[in-house]
Enzyme design. Structure first.
Site, short mmCIF file in Angstrom:
data_model
loop_
_atom_site.label_atom_id
_atom_site.label_comp_id
_atom_site.label_asym_id
_atom_site.label_seq_id
_atom_site.Cartn_x
_atom_site.Cartn_y
_atom_site.Cartn_z
N GLU A 165 44.75 -6.29 60.75
CA GLU A 165 44.66 -6.12 62.20
C GLU A 165 45.66 -6.96 62.99
O GLU A 165 45.26 -7.87 63.75
CB GLU A 165 43.22 -6.38 62.67
CG GLU A 165 42.21 -5.44 62.02
CD GLU A 165 40.78 -5.59 62.54
OE1 GLU A 165 40.51 -6.55 63.28
OE2 GLU A 165 39.94 -4.74 62.19
N GLU A 356 38.29 -0.31 56.99
CA GLU A 356 37.06 -0.81 57.63
C GLU A 356 36.46 0.29 58.49
O GLU A 356 37.18 1.02 59.16
CB GLU A 356 37.32 -2.03 58.54
CG GLU A 356 37.71 -3.28 57.81
CD GLU A 356 37.87 -4.49 58.74
OE1 GLU A 356 37.30 -4.49 59.85
OE2 GLU A 356 38.60 -5.41 58.34
O1 IFM Z 1 34.40 -8.64 61.03
C1 IFM Z 1 35.56 -8.05 61.54
C2 IFM Z 1 36.67 -8.09 60.51
O2 IFM Z 1 36.94 -9.39 60.08
C3 IFM Z 1 37.93 -7.50 61.08
N1 IFM Z 1 37.69 -6.21 61.65
C4 IFM Z 1 36.60 -6.06 62.55
C5 IFM Z 1 35.32 -6.62 61.91
C6 IFM Z 1 34.14 -6.43 62.86
O3 IFM Z 1 34.38 -7.00 64.10
#
Ligand code: IFM
Length: 460
Positions: A165, A356
């Site tokens: 990210e 994710e």
């Molecule tokens: O927990 C986080 C993760 O570390 C990175 N992406 C978003 C998730 C949820 O906020």
């Protein structure tokens, strides 16, 4: 519609080092930026930090057992950068690498593919002496770290994620100061985002020397929709898309930075973006075997005049009316997930791994000892269905890694939000498999969504 996913599709779940490991002083680990940031008064809701978290540095074998018990084919985890390079540069701490080697071997023994993230936000604090990601020297430091991990593990880990990210690092870490290292400076955030991408390129070059590795960066992508049918709101949505999505997608795909967003930055900063040097865009693009996609929700945008704290002519207004939301208030928008995956296929042509996707649902063990997290199950079902629809429309998606395997330390929000398929009692460390995990085990085993009324068997 029930979609049958292709054989070999990777079903897995993810976590990251600082969010689960604890044991911050073990085996010669150095301080990370999060160790320092979490000590700032008010930085973390509830005053928590990662010093214990899920205790996974010690309970790692239990976590591997959980992944295997659920029948998942992949597990995404991150290597703690400061466990391997405690001083940021130079000295390699072999005990840190020994730990991850044991861990990876245990996953492989269970037939689980490791998906290894190199930077999940826990840069060694020592690198802050130069400015962290805002300094160009971070790129070489990251390449050095990548080489150290690759030399030990690239003979057995196929899937590598360089950066997690980049936009969130730039936004929360360097623009708004809500995450480590807590910097609030738009110029520093542009530099940080750029160096994170350059480091992806440098890390990918290191990994390419190891045959059989597949390398990508994981982007947090938020589809941006206009709040109304006006031209102004359409422009706001497009601008926001440049800020959040295209600023990272375009250079990774070899197109360089999008001109419209570069103009927005230059206008807001009142200067050219000199941190982006000749040759940099060529060093970022064309190095990804896949694109990692982290998807949570969408952004509904309206036009707005720039103002203090708002450098660009747009603002997030959110959806109108009554929409389904997670316990953190995020809109649940699986159709946007489907459309995003189709868009990525049409516009960028890179294979995708969903690195994710998940939501906060605060369920805890009930009187029967089980966690009946029906809303997470519905969330999972709806997003897997959307994924199936995207595949049916031609999207080239190779895997889906739910966030998260475990309830864990949710950064500045502390331990309140629970994202896990598995509940963690933070006092005892006890793990309890939630009903959603049983549903997910079923999906992973059969490669299809069960009918709505099918009972959830333990794991059979
Ligand atoms: O927990 C986080 C993760 O570390 C990175 N992406 C978003 C998730 C949820 O906020």
């Amino acid at each position: 519609m029930t979609h049958q996913f292709p054989p070999g599709f990777l079903w897995g779940a993810g976590t990251s080092a600082y969010q689960i490991e604890g044991s911050l002083d073990a085996d010669g680990r150095g301080e990370s930026v999060w160790d320092v940031f979490a000590r700032r008064a008010g930085a973390v809701e509830g005053g928590g930090d990662g010093s214990r978290a899920c205790d996974s540095y010690r309970r790692w074998a239990e976590d591997v057992d959980l992944v295997a018990e659920l029948g998942l084919g992949a597990y995404r985890f991150s290597v703690g950068w400061s466990r391997v390079m405690p001083d940021g540069r130079g000295r390699i701490e072999q005990r840190g690498l020994d730990h991850y080697e044991r861990f990876v071997d245990a996953l492989l023994d269970r037939g689980v593919a490791p998906v290894l993230t190199l930077n999940h936000w826990d840069m060694p604090q020592a690198l802050m002496a130069d400015g962290g990601w805002a300094a160009r020297s971070s790129v070489d430091a990251f390449a050095e770290y990548t080489a150290a991990v690759a030399d030990r593990l690239a003979d057995r880990v196929e899937w590598w994620i360089t950066q997690n990210e980049p936009w969130i690092i730039a936004l929360l870490g360097y623009q708004l100061g809500l995450h480590a290292p807590g910097v609030r400076d738009l110029g520093a955030s542009v530099a940080a985002g750029h160096h994170v991408l350059l480091a992806h390129g440098a890390g990918a070059d290191v990994l390419r020397a190891h045959p059989g590795t597949q390398v990508g960066a994981a982007l947090s992508l938020f589809p941006c929709d206009p709040a109304t049918f006006t031209e102004q709101d359409a422009a706001a949505a497009w601008g926001s898309d440049g800020y959040v999505n295209r600023w990272y997608l375009d250079p990774l795909a070899g197109r360089g930075y999008p001109a419209d967003m570069r103009e927005h930055y230059e206008r807001a900063l009142g200067r050219p973006l000199t941190e982006i040097r000749d040759g940099d865009e060529a060093a970022i693009g064309g190095r990804s075997d896949f694109l990692g996609v982290n998807y949570y929700t969408r952004r509904v945008m309206a036009a707005a005049e720039p103002a203090p704290g708002r450098p660009f002519p747009w603002r997030v207004v959110g959806p109108s009316g009554d929409v389904a939301r997670t316990d953190e208030g995020w809109e649940i928008a699986p159709a946007s997930f489907r459309d995003l995956l189709i868009r990525l296929h049409r516009e960028y042509q890179l294979p995708v791994v969903v690195t994710e996707n998940g939501g906060v649902f605060g369920d805890t063990p009930a009187h029967d000892g089980r966690v009946h997290d029906v809303r997470r199950s519905a969330f999972l079902r709806d997003h897997v269905e959307a994924l199936g629809q995207a595949l049916a429309a031609g999207a080239d998606v190779r895997g889906y890694l739910h966030w998260s395997l475990l309830d864990n330390f949710e950064w500045a929000l502390g331990y309140r939000p629970r994202f896990g398929l598995v509940h963690v009692d933070y006092v005892t460390g006890r793990r309890t498999i939630k009903d959603s995990a049983r549903l997910y085990a079923r999906i992973a085993r059969t490669g299809a969504l069960p009918a709505d009324d099918e009972p959830i068997a333990p794991f059979g």
